[in-house]
Write an enzyme that holds these catalytic residues in place. Structure first.
Site, short mmCIF file in Angstrom:
data_model
loop_
_atom_site.label_atom_id
_atom_site.label_comp_id
_atom_site.label_asym_id
_atom_site.label_seq_id
_atom_site.Cartn_x
_atom_site.Cartn_y
_atom_site.Cartn_z
CB CYS A 1 -0.94 0.00 1.21
SG CYS A 1 -2.09 -1.39 1.25
CG HIS A 2 0.85 3.88 2.04
ND1 HIS A 2 -0.22 3.20 2.56
CD2 HIS A 2 0.35 4.96 1.40
CE1 HIS A 2 -1.33 3.86 2.27
NE2 HIS A 2 -1.03 4.91 1.57
N GLY A 3 4.55 0.91 0.90
CA GLY A 3 5.96 0.56 0.79
C GLY A 3 6.70 0.30 2.08
#
Length: 202
Positions: free
Chosen positions: A166-168
Protein backbone atom coordinates in the site's frame (compact mmCIF):
# COMPACT_ATOMS: atom_id res chain seq x y z
CA UNK A 1 -68.07 61.23 25.06
CA UNK A 2 -64.39 61.44 25.80
CA UNK A 3 -61.91 58.56 25.64
CA UNK A 4 -58.67 58.42 27.57
CA UNK A 5 -55.78 56.71 25.79
CA UNK A 6 -53.40 54.56 27.86
CA UNK A 7 -50.25 56.34 28.86
CA UNK A 8 -48.14 53.20 29.52
CA UNK A 9 -46.80 50.58 27.08
CA UNK A 10 -48.38 47.12 27.07
CA UNK A 11 -46.91 44.62 29.52
CA UNK A 12 -44.67 42.43 27.35
CA UNK A 13 -44.78 39.60 29.90
CA UNK A 14 -48.57 39.35 29.91
CA UNK A 15 -48.93 40.13 26.20
CA UNK A 16 -45.98 38.49 24.44
CA UNK A 17 -45.27 39.75 20.99
CA UNK A 18 -44.90 37.28 18.08
CA UNK A 19 -41.38 36.33 17.15
CA UNK A 20 -39.87 38.30 14.36
CA UNK A 21 -38.92 35.69 11.72
CA UNK A 22 -35.85 37.78 10.87
CA UNK A 23 -34.95 38.75 14.44
CA UNK A 24 -33.85 37.13 17.68
CA UNK A 25 -35.81 34.13 19.05
CA UNK A 26 -38.08 34.79 22.02
CA UNK A 27 -37.65 33.28 25.50
CA UNK A 28 -40.39 30.82 24.64
CA UNK A 29 -38.42 29.53 21.65
CA UNK A 30 -35.33 29.16 23.83
CA UNK A 31 -37.20 27.10 26.44
CA UNK A 32 -38.64 24.83 23.75
CA UNK A 33 -35.20 24.19 22.25
CA UNK A 34 -33.59 23.63 25.66
CA UNK A 35 -36.33 21.23 26.73
CA UNK A 36 -35.92 19.21 23.53
CA UNK A 37 -32.15 19.03 23.98
CA UNK A 38 -32.44 17.79 27.57
CA UNK A 39 -35.02 15.21 26.49
CA UNK A 40 -32.67 13.90 23.78
CA UNK A 41 -29.74 13.66 26.20
CA UNK A 42 -31.95 11.89 28.73
CA UNK A 43 -33.04 9.39 26.10
CA UNK A 44 -29.44 8.55 25.19
CA UNK A 45 -28.47 8.12 28.84
CA UNK A 46 -31.47 5.86 29.41
CA UNK A 47 -30.58 3.40 26.62
CA UNK A 48 -26.78 3.50 27.07
CA UNK A 49 -26.67 0.68 29.68
CA UNK A 50 -28.45 -1.62 27.23
CA UNK A 51 -25.99 -0.76 24.44
CA UNK A 52 -22.95 -1.06 26.69
CA UNK A 53 -23.92 -4.51 28.02
CA UNK A 54 -23.58 -5.94 24.49
CA UNK A 55 -19.82 -5.23 24.51
CA UNK A 56 -17.59 -7.98 25.92
CA UNK A 57 -16.03 -7.03 29.23
CA UNK A 58 -12.28 -6.84 29.82
CA UNK A 59 -12.13 -10.28 31.43
CA UNK A 60 -13.78 -11.92 28.41
CA UNK A 61 -11.32 -10.24 26.07
CA UNK A 62 -8.39 -11.25 28.26
CA UNK A 63 -9.43 -14.90 28.11
CA UNK A 64 -9.86 -14.99 24.33
CA UNK A 65 -7.17 -17.36 23.02
CA UNK A 66 -6.57 -19.95 20.33
CA UNK A 67 -4.38 -23.03 20.07
CA UNK A 68 -2.39 -23.42 16.86
CA UNK A 69 -0.90 -26.68 15.60
CA UNK A 70 2.53 -25.94 14.13
CA UNK A 71 3.59 -29.56 13.60
CA UNK A 72 3.33 -29.30 9.79
CA UNK A 73 5.54 -26.21 9.55
CA UNK A 74 8.98 -26.69 8.04
CA UNK A 75 11.86 -24.21 7.74
CA UNK A 76 10.96 -21.47 5.27
CA UNK A 77 7.20 -21.96 5.65
CA UNK A 78 4.60 -19.76 7.29
CA UNK A 79 0.90 -19.81 8.10
CA UNK A 80 -1.68 -17.15 8.96
CA UNK A 81 -4.31 -17.66 11.67
CA UNK A 82 -7.03 -15.34 12.95
CA UNK A 83 -7.02 -14.18 16.58
CA UNK A 84 -9.52 -11.63 17.91
CA UNK A 85 -10.36 -10.74 14.33
CA UNK A 86 -6.72 -10.02 13.43
CA UNK A 87 -4.35 -12.01 11.22
CA UNK A 88 -1.36 -13.50 13.02
CA UNK A 89 1.68 -14.51 10.95
CA UNK A 90 3.54 -17.58 12.21
CA UNK A 91 6.79 -18.33 10.44
CA UNK A 92 9.34 -21.09 10.79
CA UNK A 93 12.50 -19.30 9.74
CA UNK A 94 15.54 -20.86 8.14
CA UNK A 95 18.91 -20.76 9.87
CA UNK A 96 20.05 -18.14 7.36
CA UNK A 97 17.06 -15.92 8.15
CA UNK A 98 17.66 -16.16 11.88
CA UNK A 99 21.37 -15.41 11.43
CA UNK A 100 20.64 -12.34 9.27
CA UNK A 101 18.15 -11.01 11.82
CA UNK A 102 20.58 -11.50 14.70
CA UNK A 103 23.43 -9.79 12.90
CA UNK A 104 21.37 -6.62 12.38
CA UNK A 105 22.58 -3.87 14.75
CA UNK A 106 19.92 -2.01 16.72
CA UNK A 107 21.20 1.24 15.24
CA UNK A 108 19.89 0.09 11.83
CA UNK A 109 16.31 -0.23 13.11
CA UNK A 110 13.64 2.45 12.79
CA UNK A 111 11.94 1.16 15.93
CA UNK A 112 14.37 -0.07 18.62
CA UNK A 113 11.58 -1.47 20.86
CA UNK A 114 10.67 -5.18 20.74
CA UNK A 115 6.86 -4.59 20.90
CA UNK A 116 6.54 -8.02 22.48
CA UNK A 117 3.67 -8.48 24.95
CA UNK A 118 5.53 -11.41 26.49
CA UNK A 119 8.30 -9.14 27.78
CA UNK A 120 8.19 -6.45 30.42
CA UNK A 121 8.90 -2.83 29.63
CA UNK A 122 10.48 -1.44 26.51
CA UNK A 123 12.79 -4.37 25.75
CA UNK A 124 15.19 -3.79 22.83
CA UNK A 125 14.17 -5.16 19.43
CA UNK A 126 16.84 -7.86 19.22
CA UNK A 127 15.91 -11.00 17.32
CA UNK A 128 16.00 -12.95 20.59
CA UNK A 129 13.37 -10.59 22.05
CA UNK A 130 11.14 -11.03 19.00
CA UNK A 131 11.31 -14.82 18.55
CA UNK A 132 9.40 -17.43 20.56
CA UNK A 133 11.28 -18.24 23.74
CA UNK A 134 12.63 -21.77 23.56
CA UNK A 135 12.18 -22.04 19.78
CA UNK A 136 14.03 -19.12 18.23
CA UNK A 137 13.39 -20.24 14.66
CA UNK A 138 9.67 -19.57 15.17
CA UNK A 139 8.23 -16.09 15.16
CA UNK A 140 4.62 -14.97 15.45
CA UNK A 141 3.24 -11.43 15.14
CA UNK A 142 0.04 -9.58 14.39
CA UNK A 143 0.00 -9.14 10.63
CA UNK A 144 -1.24 -5.57 10.44
CA UNK A 145 1.03 -2.84 9.11
CA UNK A 146 1.67 -0.22 11.77
CA UNK A 147 1.27 2.57 9.24
CA UNK A 148 -2.39 2.45 8.14
CA UNK A 149 -3.53 -1.05 9.08
CA UNK A 150 -2.98 -2.91 5.80
CA UNK A 151 -1.98 -6.60 5.72
CA UNK A 152 1.62 -7.02 4.50
CA UNK A 153 2.73 -9.74 2.07
CA UNK A 154 4.96 -12.50 3.45
CA UNK A 155 8.39 -13.51 2.14
CA UNK A 156 8.64 -10.26 0.27
CA UNK A 157 10.60 -7.04 0.33
CA UNK A 158 14.28 -6.25 0.52
CA UNK A 159 14.81 -8.37 3.65
CA UNK A 160 12.61 -11.29 2.56
CA UNK A 161 10.36 -10.63 5.53
CA UNK A 162 7.10 -8.77 4.99
CA UNK A 163 6.23 -5.99 2.57
CA UNK A 164 3.19 -3.70 2.62
CA UNK A 165 2.43 -2.77 -1.00
CA UNK A 166 0.00 0.00 0.00
CA UNK A 167 2.70 2.51 0.99
CA UNK A 168 5.96 0.56 0.79
CA UNK A 169 6.72 -0.39 4.39
CA UNK A 170 9.38 -3.12 4.58
CA UNK A 171 9.81 -5.49 7.54
CA UNK A 172 12.62 -8.00 8.07
CA UNK A 173 12.28 -11.67 9.05
CA UNK A 174 11.93 -10.62 12.69
CA UNK A 175 8.97 -8.39 11.79
CA UNK A 176 10.93 -5.20 12.49
CA UNK A 177 10.27 -2.14 10.36
CA UNK A 178 13.32 -1.34 8.24
CA UNK A 179 12.07 1.21 5.71
CA UNK A 180 8.92 2.96 4.60
CA UNK A 181 6.37 5.05 6.52
CA UNK A 182 5.40 2.51 9.22
CA UNK A 183 6.59 3.83 12.62
CA UNK A 184 6.71 0.60 14.66
CA UNK A 185 7.60 -3.07 14.48
CA UNK A 186 4.80 -5.60 13.99
CA UNK A 187 3.43 -6.33 17.49
CA UNK A 188 3.86 -9.74 19.06
CA UNK A 189 0.80 -11.03 20.95
CA UNK A 190 0.87 -13.12 24.15
CA UNK A 191 2.31 -16.55 23.24
CA UNK A 192 2.95 -19.75 25.14
CA UNK A 193 3.95 -23.29 24.18
CA UNK A 194 1.40 -25.95 25.09
CA UNK A 195 3.73 -28.67 23.85
CA UNK A 196 6.34 -29.12 21.13
CA UNK A 197 3.79 -28.79 18.32
CA UNK A 198 1.16 -26.41 19.75
CA UNK A 199 1.25 -22.75 20.73
CA UNK A 200 -1.44 -20.73 22.43
CA UNK A 201 -2.07 -17.17 21.27
CA UNK A 202 -3.78 -14.96 23.82
Amino acid sequence: MSYTYPTTAPDSASNPQPTDPHGEPSRRDFFIIATGAFAAIGGVLAVWPFIDQMNPDASALALASIDVDISALEPGQSITVMWRGKPVFIRYRTEEEVAAARETPLSDLKDPVARNENLEGAAPATDENRALAGQESLIAMIGICTHLGCVPLGEAGEYNGWFCPCHGSVYDTAGRIRSGPAPENLPIPPLTFVDDTTITIG
